[in-house]
Scaffold this active site. Structure first.
Site, PDB file in Angstrom:
ATOM      1  CB  THR A 132      86.325  24.689  60.012  1.00 42.11           C
ATOM      2  OG1 THR A 132      86.082  25.669  60.967  1.00 42.11           O
ATOM      3  CG2 THR A 132      85.263  23.908  59.778  1.00 42.11           C
ATOM      4  CG  ASP A 133      87.797  26.886  64.843  1.00 44.76           C
ATOM      5  OD1 ASP A 133      87.159  27.112  63.903  1.00 44.76           O
ATOM      6  OD2 ASP A 133      88.478  27.983  65.300  1.00 44.76           O
ATOM      7  CD  GLU A 134      82.798  28.238  62.039  1.00 43.20           C
ATOM      8  OE1 GLU A 134      81.596  27.764  61.918  1.00 43.20           O
ATOM      9  OE2 GLU A 134      83.072  29.173  61.611  1.00 43.20           O
ATOM     10  CE1 TYR A 158      82.364  25.992  55.942  1.00 44.18           C
ATOM     11  CE2 TYR A 158      82.253  26.567  58.505  1.00 44.18           C
ATOM     12  CZ  TYR A 158      82.917  26.312  57.154  1.00 44.18           C
ATOM     13  OH  TYR A 158      84.409  26.225  57.132  1.00 44.18           O
ATOM     14  CE  LYS A 162      85.381  22.370  55.707  1.00 47.86           C
ATOM     15  NZ  LYS A 162      86.095  22.185  54.742  1.00 47.86           N
ATOM     16  CE  LYS A 197      83.299  33.420  54.759  1.00 48.62           C
ATOM     17  NZ  LYS A 197      84.163  32.770  53.873  1.00 48.62           N
ATOM     18  CE1 TYR A 215      75.778  39.853  61.120  1.00 45.39           C
ATOM     19  CE2 TYR A 215      76.893  37.906  61.631  1.00 45.39           C
ATOM     20  CZ  TYR A 215      76.436  38.685  60.737  1.00 45.39           C
ATOM     21  OH  TYR A 215      76.308  38.451  59.371  1.00 45.39           O
ATOM     22  N   PRO A 291      71.550  33.450  63.854  1.00 45.68           N
ATOM     23  CG  PRO A 291      69.815  32.928  62.533  1.00 45.68           C
ATOM     24  CD  PRO A 291      70.859  33.704  62.699  1.00 45.68           C
TER      25      PRO A 291
HETATM   26  P1  NAD Z   1      86.166  30.423  50.128  1.00 47.03           P
HETATM   27  O1  NAD Z   1      84.917  30.440  50.203  1.00 47.03           O
HETATM   28  O2  NAD Z   1      86.995  31.855  49.973  1.00 47.03           O
HETATM   29  O3  NAD Z   1      86.779  29.647  48.868  1.00 47.03           O
HETATM   30  C1  NAD Z   1      86.103  28.415  48.392  1.00 47.03           C
HETATM   31  C2  NAD Z   1      86.720  28.004  47.108  1.00 47.03           C
HETATM   32  O4  NAD Z   1      86.208  26.787  46.655  1.00 47.03           O
HETATM   33  C3  NAD Z   1      86.116  28.980  45.862  1.00 47.03           C
HETATM   34  O5  NAD Z   1      87.213  29.440  44.906  1.00 47.03           O
HETATM   35  C4  NAD Z   1      84.754  28.302  45.243  1.00 47.03           C
HETATM   36  O6  NAD Z   1      84.939  28.506  43.840  1.00 47.03           O
HETATM   37  C5  NAD Z   1      85.436  26.885  45.229  1.00 47.03           C
HETATM   38  N1  NAD Z   1      84.370  25.843  45.228  1.00 47.03           N
HETATM   39  C6  NAD Z   1      83.430  25.905  45.833  1.00 47.03           C
HETATM   40  N2  NAD Z   1      82.429  24.827  45.455  1.00 47.03           N
HETATM   41  C7  NAD Z   1      83.378  24.157  44.797  1.00 47.03           C
HETATM   42  C8  NAD Z   1      83.245  22.816  43.823  1.00 47.03           C
HETATM   43  N3  NAD Z   1      81.888  22.236  44.148  1.00 47.03           N
HETATM   44  N4  NAD Z   1      84.048  22.365  43.291  1.00 47.03           N
HETATM   45  C9  NAD Z   1      85.254  23.053  43.123  1.00 47.03           C
HETATM   46  N5  NAD Z   1      85.443  24.296  43.684  1.00 47.03           N
HETATM   47  C10 NAD Z   1      84.685  24.736  44.382  1.00 47.03           C
HETATM   48  O7  NAD Z   1      86.917  29.588  51.287  1.00 47.03           O
HETATM   49  P2  NAD Z   1      88.299  29.815  52.075  1.00 47.03           P
HETATM   50  O8  NAD Z   1      87.963  30.628  53.263  1.00 47.03           O
HETATM   51  O9  NAD Z   1      89.094  30.087  51.088  1.00 47.03           O
HETATM   52  O10 NAD Z   1      88.215  28.326  52.886  1.00 47.03           O
HETATM   53  C11 NAD Z   1      88.980  27.222  52.112  1.00 47.03           C
HETATM   54  C12 NAD Z   1      88.833  25.957  53.096  1.00 47.03           C
HETATM   55  O11 NAD Z   1      89.108  26.277  54.391  1.00 47.03           O
HETATM   56  C13 NAD Z   1      87.362  25.636  53.088  1.00 47.03           C
HETATM   57  O12 NAD Z   1      87.435  24.156  53.197  1.00 47.03           O
HETATM   58  C14 NAD Z   1      86.957  26.084  54.812  1.00 47.03           C
HETATM   59  O13 NAD Z   1      85.904  25.347  55.125  1.00 47.03           O
HETATM   60  C15 NAD Z   1      88.263  25.849  55.166  1.00 47.03           C
HETATM   61  N6  NAD Z   1      88.365  26.890  56.316  1.00 47.03           N
HETATM   62  C16 NAD Z   1      88.427  28.267  56.260  1.00 47.03           C
HETATM   63  C17 NAD Z   1      88.570  29.070  57.503  1.00 47.03           C
HETATM   64  C18 NAD Z   1      88.192  30.661  57.049  1.00 47.03           C
HETATM   65  O14 NAD Z   1      88.612  31.369  57.925  1.00 47.03           O
HETATM   66  N7  NAD Z   1      88.230  31.325  55.768  1.00 47.03           N
HETATM   67  C19 NAD Z   1      89.024  28.802  58.723  1.00 47.03           C
HETATM   68  C20 NAD Z   1      89.288  27.201  58.512  1.00 47.03           C
HETATM   69  C21 NAD Z   1      89.074  26.293  57.773  1.00 47.03           C
HETATM   70  O1  DAU Z   2      86.529  29.019  62.756  1.00 43.33           O
HETATM   71  C1  DAU Z   2      86.762  29.125  61.451  1.00 43.33           C
HETATM   72  C2  DAU Z   2      85.656  29.554  60.395  1.00 43.33           C
HETATM   73  O2  DAU Z   2      85.869  30.989  60.379  1.00 43.33           O
HETATM   74  C3  DAU Z   2      85.547  29.047  59.049  1.00 43.33           C
HETATM   75  O3  DAU Z   2      85.593  27.648  59.024  1.00 43.33           O
HETATM   76  C4  DAU Z   2      84.687  29.744  57.994  1.00 43.33           C
HETATM   77  O4  DAU Z   2      84.667  29.254  56.641  1.00 43.33           O
HETATM   78  C5  DAU Z   2      84.796  31.071  58.083  1.00 43.33           C
HETATM   79  O5  DAU Z   2      83.878  32.079  57.480  1.00 43.33           O
HETATM   80  C6  DAU Z   2      84.879  31.712  59.759  1.00 43.33           C
HETATM   81  O6  DAU Z   2      83.371  31.749  60.031  1.00 43.33           O
HETATM   82  P1  DAU Z   2      82.857  32.783  60.892  1.00 43.33           P
HETATM   83  O7  DAU Z   2      81.440  32.546  61.116  1.00 43.33           O
HETATM   84  O8  DAU Z   2      83.505  32.688  62.535  1.00 43.33           O
HETATM   85  O9  DAU Z   2      83.565  33.963  60.338  1.00 43.33           O
HETATM   86  P2  DAU Z   2      82.977  35.527  59.862  1.00 43.33           P
HETATM   87  O10 DAU Z   2      83.742  36.085  59.391  1.00 43.33           O
HETATM   88  O11 DAU Z   2      81.452  35.373  59.070  1.00 43.33           O
HETATM   89  O12 DAU Z   2      82.335  36.008  61.411  1.00 43.33           O
HETATM   90  C7  DAU Z   2      83.041  36.300  62.260  1.00 43.33           C
HETATM   91  C8  DAU Z   2      82.544  36.696  63.632  1.00 43.33           C
HETATM   92  O13 DAU Z   2      82.091  37.862  63.157  1.00 43.33           O
HETATM   93  C9  DAU Z   2      81.299  35.750  64.040  1.00 43.33           C
HETATM   94  O14 DAU Z   2      81.097  35.796  65.206  1.00 43.33           O
HETATM   95  C10 DAU Z   2      80.259  36.428  63.486  1.00 43.33           C
HETATM   96  C11 DAU Z   2      80.593  38.126  63.372  1.00 43.33           C
HETATM   97  N1  DAU Z   2      80.068  38.798  62.389  1.00 43.33           N
HETATM   98  C12 DAU Z   2      80.331  38.449  61.320  1.00 43.33           C
HETATM   99  C13 DAU Z   2      79.916  39.371  60.207  1.00 43.33           C
HETATM  100  C14 DAU Z   2      79.942  38.880  58.614  1.00 43.33           C
HETATM  101  C15 DAU Z   2      79.668  39.902  62.818  1.00 43.33           C
HETATM  102  O15 DAU Z   2      79.555  40.477  63.995  1.00 43.33           O
HETATM  103  N2  DAU Z   2      79.096  40.805  61.703  1.00 43.33           N
HETATM  104  C16 DAU Z   2      79.219  40.532  60.451  1.00 43.33           C
HETATM  105  O16 DAU Z   2      78.883  41.380  59.521  1.00 43.33           O
END
Ligand code: NAD
Ligand code: DAU
Length: 353
Positions: A132-134, A158, A162, A197, A215, A291
């Protein structure tokens, strides 16, 4: 075949569906099915011999070793993680267990398997780590976007977990020669996104007549990428990425959260107007900030574009319209997620085994 971890989650499931829609190379899908894992997302693959689903933990070394020995995948694509920042603030234990310890155990099992390979199988093998970019922390408003050489400055439990996993992957390459690739992607959105999300939460809350919780001031900036474009980037890096390299993945779509919420509301106003004629944006409420909330992320994807010729297919405008339409067309998937029925889906579908 390839082994995918976390392939029942949002991005992993989109990756598996896209992979099998493009060719016949089988996928072994190892997923623990935490609350974020949803086999209903993969329902279209039911009975498809190209998809072997295994419920299990990446930290279960014996299970992973058995799967590697039995299926002899040519690559591992590692999505499995705890992924939600807010959950990591309330309790970080699962993030440490899966993202750090789980990745370590997976790396060790994969290293043992890779070491046992010979010749062409050994040199063709790949371990692709999805990150992730985070991990790069928060950007000032006018700072240039994150490149691959940006300092790691994770701010949430988180992102710290990562970042730790990225460092382990890097070390397993430098110390042990494991053929790894790492991708660091910005915020994804699209079909099958769990409504904890931002974007899916706003869609489902709007339709349910609930408040849309923004938020703080809502001026935090995220860089949005349609999930299928992330999947195409991963395929491209797997195919042609240089070993040990990291590639940033993003769509050049920086937007403040409040603007995202207004765009979602405007699309819903057009596609599913409220009965009273008012805009969904009247449901927006500002709530207490997260936070340690990172103010801005932005990805510089020029390395991936220049070296591997990758480009996203969707603009934010086309991708967000497809996403809102998808949620409107899949009320059953949403309802099962909201009621928790998706967690019983395997049993309901296949019966008690
Ligand atoms: P998600 O939370 O939707 O899915 C995660 C999956 O991993 C789930 O199916 C869960 O059951 C499985 N899992 C969790 N713990 C496990 C374990 N111990 N063993 C086997 N399976 C397990 O996540 P996502 O949004 O699909 O993200 C996938 C990957 O991409 C993550 O590594 C996340 O850090 C990365 N990522 C996500 C985003 C985003 O915007 N969602 C952006 C950049 C990177
Ligand atoms: O940048 C990549 C990341 O993006 C991934 O690594 C993470 O797995 C993924 O969950 C996501 O993280 P964010 O924290 O950016 O995503 P989220 O959807 O939780 O929040 C997006 C933005 O919106 C963030 O600034 C927080 C805000 N937010 C989120 C929720 C859930 C709100 O304002 N209200 C909300 O209810």
């Amino acid at each position: 075949m390839i082994l995918v971890t976390g392939g029942a989650g949002f991005i992993g499931a989109n990756f598996v569906l896209d992979w099998l829609a493009r060719h016949d190379e089988p996928v072994v899908n190892l997923d623990k099915l935490t609350y974020a894992g949803n086999l209903e997302t993969l329902a279209s693959l039911q009975g498809d011999a190209r998809h072997v689903f295994v419920q299990g933990d990446i930290g279960d070394s014996a299970l992973v070793a058995r799967l590697l020995a039995e299926h002899r995948p040519r690559a591992v694509v590692h999505f499995a993680a705890e992924s939600h920042v807010d959950r990591s603030i309330h309790g970080a234990e699962d993030f440490i267990q899966t993202n750090i310890l789980g990745t370590f155990r997976l790396l060790e099992a994969v290293r043992a398997h890779w070491s046992s390979l010979d010749g062409a199988d050994k040199s063709a093998f790949r371990f692709l780590h999805v990150s992730t970019d985070e991990v790069y922390g928060s950007l000032a408003p006018d700072a240039p976007a994150f490149t691959e050489t940006h300092t790691y400055e994770p701010n949430s439990p988180y992102s710290a977990s990562k970042a730790a996993s990225d460092h382990l992957v890097r070390a397993w390459h430098h110390t042990h020669g494991l053929p790894v690739l790492t991708t660091n992607c910005s915020n994804n959105y699209g079909p099958f996104h769990f409504p904890e999300k931002l974007i899916p939460l706003m869609i489902v809350n709007a339709l349910a007549g609930k408040p849309l919780p923004v938020y703080g001031d809502g001026m935090q900036v995220r860089d949005w990428l349609y999930v299928k474009d992330h999947c195409s980037a991963i395929r491209r890096v797997l195919e042609a990425g240089r070993l040990g390299e990291t590639y940033n993945v993003g769509g050049w779509n920086e937007k403040p959260n409040i603007e995202i919420v207004h765009i979602v509301c405007a699309l819903l106003d057009e596609l599913r107007p409220r009965a009273d004629g008012a805009s969904y944006s009247t449901q927006i409420t500002h709530v207490t900030d997260r936070p340690g909330h990172d103010r801005r992320y932005a990805i510089d994807a020029r390395k991936l574009e220049a070296e591997l010729g990758w480009k996203p297919a969707e603009t934010f405008e086309t991708g967000i319209r497809k996403t809102v339409q998808w949620y409107l067309e899949h009320p059953g998937w949403v309802a099962n997620v909201q009621s928790g029925a998706y967690r019983q889906w395997v049993q309901a579908q296949y019966g008690a085994a």
